[in-house]
Motif scaffolding. Structure first.
Motif, PDB file in Angstrom:
ATOM      1  N   LYS A 169       5.768   0.265   6.542  1.00  0.00           N
ATOM      2  CA  LYS A 169       5.324   0.414   5.158  1.00  0.00           C
ATOM      3  C   LYS A 169       5.862  -0.718   4.304  1.00  0.00           C
ATOM      4  O   LYS A 169       6.878  -1.333   4.607  1.00  0.00           O
TER       5      LYS A 169
ATOM      6  N   GLY B  17       2.829  -1.254  -2.231  1.00  0.00           N
ATOM      7  CA  GLY B  17       1.774  -0.279  -2.472  1.00  0.00           C
ATOM      8  C   GLY B  17       2.185   0.746  -3.501  1.00  0.00           C
ATOM      9  O   GLY B  17       1.420   1.089  -4.408  1.00  0.00           O
ATOM     10  N   ARG B  18       3.404   1.284  -3.385  1.00  0.00           N
ATOM     11  CA  ARG B  18       3.870   2.275  -4.347  1.00  0.00           C
ATOM     12  C   ARG B  18       4.043   1.667  -5.731  1.00  0.00           C
ATOM     13  O   ARG B  18       3.791   2.310  -6.749  1.00  0.00           O
TER      14      ARG B  18
ATOM     15  N   TRP C  99     -10.530   3.053   0.060  1.00  0.00           N
ATOM     16  CA  TRP C  99      -9.477   3.499   0.975  1.00  0.00           C
ATOM     17  C   TRP C  99      -8.097   3.146   0.442  1.00  0.00           C
ATOM     18  O   TRP C  99      -7.168   3.971   0.490  1.00  0.00           O
ATOM     19  N   LEU C 100      -7.942   1.939  -0.098  1.00  0.00           N
ATOM     20  CA  LEU C 100      -6.642   1.527  -0.663  1.00  0.00           C
ATOM     21  C   LEU C 100      -6.273   2.400  -1.863  1.00  0.00           C
ATOM     22  O   LEU C 100      -5.115   2.816  -2.010  1.00  0.00           O
TER      23      LEU C 100
ATOM     24  N   GLN D 283      -5.158   5.783  -0.699  1.00  0.00           N
ATOM     25  CA  GLN D 283      -3.814   5.708  -0.136  1.00  0.00           C
ATOM     26  C   GLN D 283      -2.754   5.710  -1.236  1.00  0.00           C
ATOM     27  O   GLN D 283      -1.693   6.347  -1.108  1.00  0.00           O
TER      28      GLN D 283
ATOM     29  N   ARG E  90      -2.337   9.125  -2.737  1.00  0.00           N
ATOM     30  CA  ARG E  90      -1.550   9.967  -1.839  1.00  0.00           C
ATOM     31  C   ARG E  90      -0.111   9.485  -1.713  1.00  0.00           C
ATOM     32  O   ARG E  90       0.661  10.020  -0.939  1.00  0.00           O
ATOM     33  N   LYS E  91       0.214   8.437  -2.492  1.00  0.00           N
ATOM     34  CA  LYS E  91       1.554   7.846  -2.494  1.00  0.00           C
ATOM     35  C   LYS E  91       1.932   7.309  -1.128  1.00  0.00           C
ATOM     36  O   LYS E  91       3.080   7.439  -0.680  1.00  0.00           O
ATOM     37  N   ARG E  92       0.945   6.719  -0.476  1.00  0.00           N
ATOM     38  CA  ARG E  92       1.179   6.047   0.791  1.00  0.00           C
ATOM     39  C   ARG E  92       1.323   4.551   0.548  1.00  0.00           C
ATOM     40  O   ARG E  92       0.715   3.998  -0.366  1.00  0.00           O
ATOM     41  N   SER E  93       2.103   3.896   1.369  1.00  0.00           N
ATOM     42  CA  SER E  93       2.313   2.461   1.220  1.00  0.00           C
ATOM     43  C   SER E  93       1.379   1.689   2.139  1.00  0.00           C
ATOM     44  O   SER E  93       0.794   2.241   3.072  1.00  0.00           O
ATOM     45  N   PHE E  94       1.271   0.402   1.884  1.00  0.00           N
ATOM     46  CA  PHE E  94       0.435  -0.465   2.710  1.00  0.00           C
ATOM     47  C   PHE E  94       1.237  -0.927   3.914  1.00  0.00           C
ATOM     48  O   PHE E  94       2.393  -1.291   3.802  1.00  0.00           O
TER      49      PHE E  94
ATOM     50  N   THR F  78      -3.409  -1.451   6.982  1.00  0.00           N
ATOM     51  CA  THR F  78      -4.096  -2.132   5.884  1.00  0.00           C
ATOM     52  C   THR F  78      -4.336  -3.605   6.213  1.00  0.00           C
ATOM     53  O   THR F  78      -5.402  -4.152   5.930  1.00  0.00           O
TER      54      THR F  78
END
Length: 219
Positions: free
Chosen positions: A3, A7-8, A110-111, A114, A117-121, A125
């Motif tokens: 991760k 992203g966050r 999609w990004l 993500q 949903r608080k997901r990181s890249f 990705t």
């Protein structure tokens, strides 16, 4: 899965409202692109036309440019009975351009999801960006060549002259058609540049993910 905190950070800056707005805009863009692609496909098959060059001796068209032996103009050629192979090639070439645009829109959605949903890249990705970059490269090179070849086939199917006639006496007074020959100069260089930037982003993101993995393993 590896991760990257970037992203966050982006998710916090944009906020949920901004991310939802991006998703809605991207979905609208996908629907609009799909609609335009369908109309364009109908136009290709229902009203096939091609931009081709025409060469005319000076005696035939003296009104174009004075002091020249041969004049060159571009016309829009519409065959009475379109060649099916030419239609297929042009449809593939034009459709691939819309396809890569829709792929970019799907990736944006999609990004944004993500981030919601608080997901990181991570490497996933980076892989998706790499696929998009390869698609851009392929379309920038292949699509113009297919479209050029479609015009060549359409001219051949219509039986139009592509070379000046050679009379026994005197000079030719007939015009002839110059179809666009597929060439590297016809590549879509704007899309190539965009694909290059996207590919570099994919490489940098993948490298950042691996570095973070290595750093985490040392702690």
């Amino acid at each position: 899965m590896s991760k990257v905190d970037l992203g966050r950070t982006v998710g916090r800056v944009l906020g949920r409202g901004g991310l939802i707005a991006i998703i809605v805009a991207a979905v609208f863009g996908l629907i609009w692109t799909l609609t335009i692609a369908a109309l364009h496909h109908y136009s290709i098959n229902g009203f096939a036309s091609y931009d081709v060059g025409v060469a005319s001796p000076l005696d035939v068209r003296p009104d174009l440019v004075a002091g020249a032996d041969i004049q060159y103009v571009t016309i829009n050629f519409t065959p009475v009975s379109p060649d099916p192979t030419a239609l297929l090639l042009e449809s593939i070439g034009v459709g691939s351009r819309y396809a890569v645009g829709m792929l970019a829109g799907i990736l944006v959605i999609w990004l944004a999801v993500q981030l919601l949903r608080k997901r990181s890249f991570g490497l996933g990705t980076a892989g998706l960006l790499g696929v998009l970059a390869l698609g851009m490269f392929a379309v920038a090179i292949v699509a113009p060549m297919l479209e050029g070849q479609a015009a060549v086939l359409a001219v051949e199917a219509a039986g139009l002259p592509t070379e000046p006639s050679m009379p026994t006496f005197g000079e030719s007074d007939e015009t002839w058609v110059i179809p666009p020959t597929p060439h590297w100069q016809g590549f879509d260089f704007s899309l190539l540049a965009l694909g290059l930037v996207t590919g570099l982003c994919a490489l940098l993101l993948g490298r950042a993910s691996r570095l973070q993995d290595d750093t985490t393993g040392l702690i």
